[in-house]
Design a protein around this motif. Structure first.
Motif, PDB file in Angstrom:
ATOM      1  N   GLU A 182      29.244  38.318  53.045  1.00 20.73           N
ATOM      2  CA  GLU A 182      29.922  38.200  51.769  1.00 20.73           C
ATOM      3  C   GLU A 182      30.534  39.569  51.505  1.00 20.73           C
ATOM      4  O   GLU A 182      29.821  40.585  51.512  1.00 20.73           O
ATOM      5  N   ASN A 183      31.841  39.602  51.315  1.00 25.67           N
ATOM      6  CA  ASN A 183      32.554  40.875  51.132  1.00 25.67           C
ATOM      7  C   ASN A 183      32.263  41.849  52.275  1.00 25.67           C
ATOM      8  O   ASN A 183      31.991  43.029  52.060  1.00 25.67           O
ATOM      9  N   ALA A 184      32.258  41.340  53.488  1.00 27.69           N
ATOM     10  CA  ALA A 184      32.065  42.105  54.724  1.00 27.69           C
ATOM     11  C   ALA A 184      30.664  42.710  54.857  1.00 27.69           C
ATOM     12  O   ALA A 184      30.429  43.521  55.736  1.00 27.69           O
ATOM     13  N   GLN A 185      29.710  42.299  54.019  1.00 30.27           N
ATOM     14  CA  GLN A 185      28.340  42.771  54.130  1.00 30.27           C
ATOM     15  C   GLN A 185      27.428  41.620  54.541  1.00 30.27           C
ATOM     16  O   GLN A 185      27.591  40.490  54.069  1.00 30.27           O
ATOM     17  N   ILE A 186      26.471  41.911  55.396  1.00 36.56           N
ATOM     18  CA  ILE A 186      25.523  40.896  55.829  1.00 36.56           C
ATOM     19  C   ILE A 186      24.563  40.602  54.677  1.00 36.56           C
ATOM     20  O   ILE A 186      23.891  41.506  54.167  1.00 36.56           O
ATOM     21  N   VAL A 187      24.528  39.334  54.273  1.00 32.24           N
ATOM     22  CA  VAL A 187      23.662  38.909  53.178  1.00 32.24           C
ATOM     23  C   VAL A 187      22.649  37.865  53.638  1.00 32.24           C
ATOM     24  O   VAL A 187      21.787  37.444  52.862  1.00 32.24           O
ATOM     25  N   GLY A 188      22.747  37.441  54.881  1.00 29.20           N
ATOM     26  CA  GLY A 188      21.811  36.462  55.422  1.00 29.20           C
ATOM     27  C   GLY A 188      21.904  36.412  56.924  1.00 29.20           C
ATOM     28  O   GLY A 188      22.859  36.919  57.527  1.00 29.20           O
ATOM     29  N   THR A 189      20.908  35.800  57.523  1.00 35.02           N
ATOM     30  CA  THR A 189      20.865  35.674  58.971  1.00 35.02           C
ATOM     31  C   THR A 189      20.015  34.464  59.345  1.00 35.02           C
ATOM     32  O   THR A 189      19.146  34.045  58.585  1.00 35.02           O
ATOM     33  N   TYR A 190      20.318  33.911  60.493  1.00 33.21           N
ATOM     34  CA  TYR A 190      19.459  32.841  61.026  1.00 33.21           C
ATOM     35  C   TYR A 190      19.521  32.859  62.539  1.00 33.21           C
ATOM     36  O   TYR A 190      20.428  33.428  63.144  1.00 33.21           O
ATOM     37  N   PHE A 191      18.504  32.242  63.139  1.00 31.77           N
ATOM     38  CA  PHE A 191      18.475  32.113  64.593  1.00 31.77           C
ATOM     39  C   PHE A 191      18.218  30.669  64.975  1.00 31.77           C
ATOM     40  O   PHE A 191      17.699  29.879  64.188  1.00 31.77           O
ATOM     41  N   LEU A 192      18.587  30.331  66.197  1.00 31.76           N
ATOM     42  CA  LEU A 192      18.278  29.044  66.818  1.00 31.76           C
ATOM     43  C   LEU A 192      17.602  29.313  68.154  1.00 31.76           C
ATOM     44  O   LEU A 192      18.012  30.218  68.887  1.00 31.76           O
ATOM     45  N   LYS A 193      16.588  28.518  68.442  1.00 32.62           N
ATOM     46  CA  LYS A 193      15.917  28.626  69.739  1.00 32.62           C
ATOM     47  C   LYS A 193      15.251  27.300  70.041  1.00 32.62           C
ATOM     48  O   LYS A 193      14.986  26.504  69.120  1.00 32.62           O
ATOM     49  N   PRO A 194      14.966  27.033  71.306  1.00 34.79           N
ATOM     50  CA  PRO A 194      14.216  25.820  71.619  1.00 34.79           C
ATOM     51  C   PRO A 194      12.853  25.878  70.940  1.00 34.79           C
ATOM     52  O   PRO A 194      12.208  26.931  70.925  1.00 34.79           O
ATOM     53  N   ASN A 195      12.429  24.767  70.389  1.00 34.37           N
ATOM     54  CA  ASN A 195      11.130  24.726  69.732  1.00 34.37           C
ATOM     55  C   ASN A 195       9.997  24.789  70.752  1.00 34.37           C
ATOM     56  O   ASN A 195       8.951  25.354  70.472  1.00 34.37           O
ATOM     57  N   GLN A 196      10.215  24.203  71.909  1.00 36.14           N
ATOM     58  CA  GLN A 196       9.236  24.197  72.989  1.00 36.14           C
ATOM     59  C   GLN A 196       9.980  24.382  74.309  1.00 36.14           C
ATOM     60  O   GLN A 196      11.172  24.106  74.399  1.00 36.14           O
ATOM     61  N   PRO A 197       9.292  24.796  75.350  1.00 32.02           N
ATOM     62  CA  PRO A 197       9.950  24.905  76.658  1.00 32.02           C
ATOM     63  C   PRO A 197      10.065  23.541  77.335  1.00 32.02           C
ATOM     64  O   PRO A 197       9.497  22.551  76.859  1.00 32.02           O
ATOM     65  N   GLY A 198      10.798  23.515  78.413  1.00 29.85           N
ATOM     66  CA  GLY A 198      10.835  22.347  79.286  1.00 29.85           C
ATOM     67  C   GLY A 198      11.192  21.049  78.610  1.00 29.85           C
ATOM     68  O   GLY A 198      12.266  20.906  78.028  1.00 29.85           O
TER      69      GLY A 198
END
Length: 163
Positions: free
Chosen positions: A56-72
């Motif tokens: 927002e206005n070129a400033q980081i105001v949030g973040t999130y990640f995605l990853k597999p919940n389990q392997p295989g």
């Protein structure tokens, strides 16, 4: 207006204060309140498949990640973690990141998304995730040690990404 893009390693200097603030409160995340910068970097920036920042206005105001919940054989279900700056809460950034993450998860080939540990007393998050299509599919009794309340339940929330 919020925009969301993939995070770069250099973004962590702005991500860390957001994470540190949230983790040190002991009320929504299981990470230790005294987590080090290095540990947080590994968890948030190295382990996931994809990391994003909300600006927002070129400033980081949030973040999130995605990853597999389990392997295989469980890797088609993803997991996500979200963090919004305390200065930017109530502006729809969490919802924007959730909606973005659902689209990105599909693009990355995931078939479902699961939140493994939503603290039951975090009513704002529970309401938001339900608004975004998630259902509570499990309850973990007394699984979270809340700083002020003591032991409270955690929810498992789930949403299929395919018809």
């Amino acid at each position: 207006m919020v925009s969301i893009r993939r995070a770069a390693a250099s973004d962590f200097t702005e991500i860390w204060p957001i994470l540190h603030d949230i983790f040190s409160q002991w009320n929504t995340y299981v990470f230790p309140p005294d987590i080090t910068v290095e540990e947080a970097y590994h968890i948030w920036m190295e382990t996931p498949v994809a990391i994003y920042v909300a600006l927002e206005n070129a400033q980081i105001v949030g973040t999130y990640f995605l990853k597999p919940n389990q392997p295989g054989l469980g890797s088609h279900v993803c997991n996500a973690g979200y963090a919004v700056s305390s200065k930017a809460r109530g502006k729809g950034i969490g919802q924007a990141m959730c909606e973005h993450s659902l689209k990105e998860a599909k693009t990355l080939g995931f078939k479902a998304m699961q939140y493994n540990f939503v603290v039951s007393t975090n009513q704002a998050a529970v309401n938001l995730w339900e608004k975004c299509g998630f259902n509570i599919v499990g309850r973990l009794p007394n699984a979270f040690n809340h700083k002020e309340i003591g032991f409270v339940d955690a929810y498992i929330m789930y949403q299929q990404l395919i018809d």
